[in-house]
Design an enzyme around this catalytic site. Sequence first.
Site, mmCIF file in Angstrom:
data_model
loop_
_atom_site.group_PDB
_atom_site.id
_atom_site.type_symbol
_atom_site.label_atom_id
_atom_site.label_comp_id
_atom_site.label_asym_id
_atom_site.label_seq_id
_atom_site.Cartn_x
_atom_site.Cartn_y
_atom_site.Cartn_z
ATOM 1 N N ALA A 133 -3.486 2.903 2.172
ATOM 2 C CA ALA A 133 -4.154 3.060 3.465
ATOM 3 C C ALA A 133 -5.421 3.878 3.285
ATOM 4 C CB ALA A 133 -3.218 3.743 4.457
ATOM 5 N N CYS A 189 0.329 5.472 -0.015
ATOM 6 C CA CYS A 189 -0.577 6.629 0.004
ATOM 7 C C CYS A 189 -0.304 7.535 -1.194
ATOM 8 C CB CYS A 189 -0.394 7.405 1.298
ATOM 9 S SG CYS A 189 -0.985 6.539 2.765
ATOM 10 N N GLN A 209 -5.812 -1.775 2.253
ATOM 11 C CA GLN A 209 -5.332 -1.582 3.618
ATOM 12 C C GLN A 209 -6.280 -0.628 4.336
ATOM 13 O OE1 GLN A 209 -1.778 0.865 4.724
ATOM 14 N NE2 GLN A 209 -0.885 -1.122 5.218
ATOM 15 N N ARG A 239 8.217 2.000 -3.097
ATOM 16 C CA ARG A 239 8.825 3.039 -3.941
ATOM 17 C C ARG A 239 9.509 2.443 -5.167
ATOM 18 N NH1 ARG A 239 11.438 6.870 0.868
ATOM 19 N NH2 ARG A 239 9.669 6.621 2.278
ATOM 20 N N TYR A 270 0.856 4.557 13.247
ATOM 21 C CA TYR A 270 -0.559 4.899 13.185
ATOM 22 C C TYR A 270 -1.311 4.228 14.336
ATOM 23 C CZ TYR A 270 0.972 6.861 8.793
ATOM 24 O OH TYR A 270 1.646 7.601 7.849
ATOM 25 N N ARG A 300 -0.331 -5.432 8.754
ATOM 26 C CA ARG A 300 1.025 -4.903 8.603
ATOM 27 C C ARG A 300 1.477 -4.382 9.961
ATOM 28 N NH1 ARG A 300 3.339 -0.708 3.962
ATOM 29 N NH2 ARG A 300 5.329 -1.774 3.748
ATOM 30 N N PRO A 345 0.840 -1.204 0.000
ATOM 31 C CA PRO A 345 0.000 0.000 0.000
ATOM 32 C C PRO A 345 0.875 1.254 0.000
ATOM 33 C CG PRO A 345 -0.630 -1.531 1.750
ATOM 34 C CD PRO A 345 0.675 -2.012 1.212
#
Length: 368
Positions: A60, A27, A103, A328, A186, A234, A25
Site C-alpha cells: 500500500a 506493508c 497498491q 504472510r 482504510y 481490493r 501487498p
Amino acid sequence: MPDSRLFAPLNLGGLTLPNRIVIAPMCQYSADGEGSATDWHTTHLGSLAQSGAGLLILEASAVVPEGRISPDDLGLWSDANEAALVPVLAAIRRWSPMPVGIQLAHAGRKASTKLPWQGGAQLTPREPDGWQTVAPSALTYSPTEHPPVALDAAGLARVKDGFVEAARRADRLGIDLIELHGAHGYLLHQFLSPLSNIREDEYGGSLENRMRFPLEVFDAARAVFSAHKPVGIRVSATDWAPGGWDVEQTIAFAKAIEARGCDYIHVSSAGLTSVQKITAGPGYQVPFARAIKAAVAMPVIAVGMITEPEQAEAIVATGDADAIALARGILFDPRWPWHAAAHLGAKVHAAPQYLRSQPARFKTLFDA
C-alpha cells in the site's frame, strides 16, 4: 496427474499472468520518513520476485502524505518517491520476468500510527511524527482515538487528485498493474461502510451514495493509467460487525465497478471497526470470493489463510476464485510457489542461477 489449474495462465485485462499465485501487498513500514523506498525494498521485493509467483503487488503506497498508515509508509505522491522506486524496479526486472503491480492507498482515519512492532497506537497531531487524520465522517476507529476531520469538497478533490497523480507516476515507472485499496478499514472502505460514513450529502446515506466516491476515484485513476494495463481493487467483503458493510453490498459494488471497466477484484474482509468479531480458519474468506465470482465476470482473487498447495488448487479448480493471493505465508516461505508446483506436478519459473537447486525427483519443475 491432470494439469494444475493453479499454474494455468490468467488474463487480467491486457496482462497475462503465467500462473494464478499473486503476492498480495504487504506493508513494510520501511520507507525513509518521506514516503520513499529504501534498500529494504530492493532486498524484500527482489526476494519475492524470485518466488515463481504470477504477480507481485507492491505494498500500500500512500497517494498523499496524510494518507500514510505510519510515518514510515511507502508513498507515491512526490518526485522523490517516484525516483526512489526506479532503482528498486530496475533491480527486480533485471533478474525476474514477474509482472509488478502497486497498491495505491489512503488510510483515512486509520492513518498516523506507530509502527506495528512499536504497538501500532495512534499518533495524535500533538505528538512528534503525528498528524490530523481525515475521513468521510468525524468518527473514530476506536473510542479512545483522536477524531478525524470529515472531508469537505476541497479535501475530496485533494484525495482524488492524489490517486490520479500516483497513477500517472506508476505508469511512468512502467508498473504493470494498479490495485486500489478499498479494504481493511482504510479511506475508500470507510466511504462504503455505514458504520464509518454518516454523511448527509451525495457521498453518504444510501448504498449508491456511499459507493460514489470510491467509484469516482476508480474512474479518475483508470482514465490516466495506460488503457492496456489493468486497474483492479481490493475490498473487504464484510466488516464482521452488525449493521456494517456486508457481502450483499460488496456484490452491488463489484457489479458497479466492473461496469466502469475494473479488471479484477481482490476479496479480503474486516479492518473497519474495533468491535469486529471474525471467525477465522483455513480459507475463511473464500466463501466471500465465491459469492462475488457468481455475480461478476471479471477475475476474482481470494486471500486469507491459504497455506497448502491442494487447498489453493481446489479454490481455483472448483471455480471459487480465479486466483489466490499469499501474504504472510509467502513471507514465511518465499519459495511457496516452487513447492506448490513440485507438489502439483507443474512447472514454475526459476532464475538460471538457481537451476542447480532443482531436486532430482522433480526434474521438470523449473522453466528457466
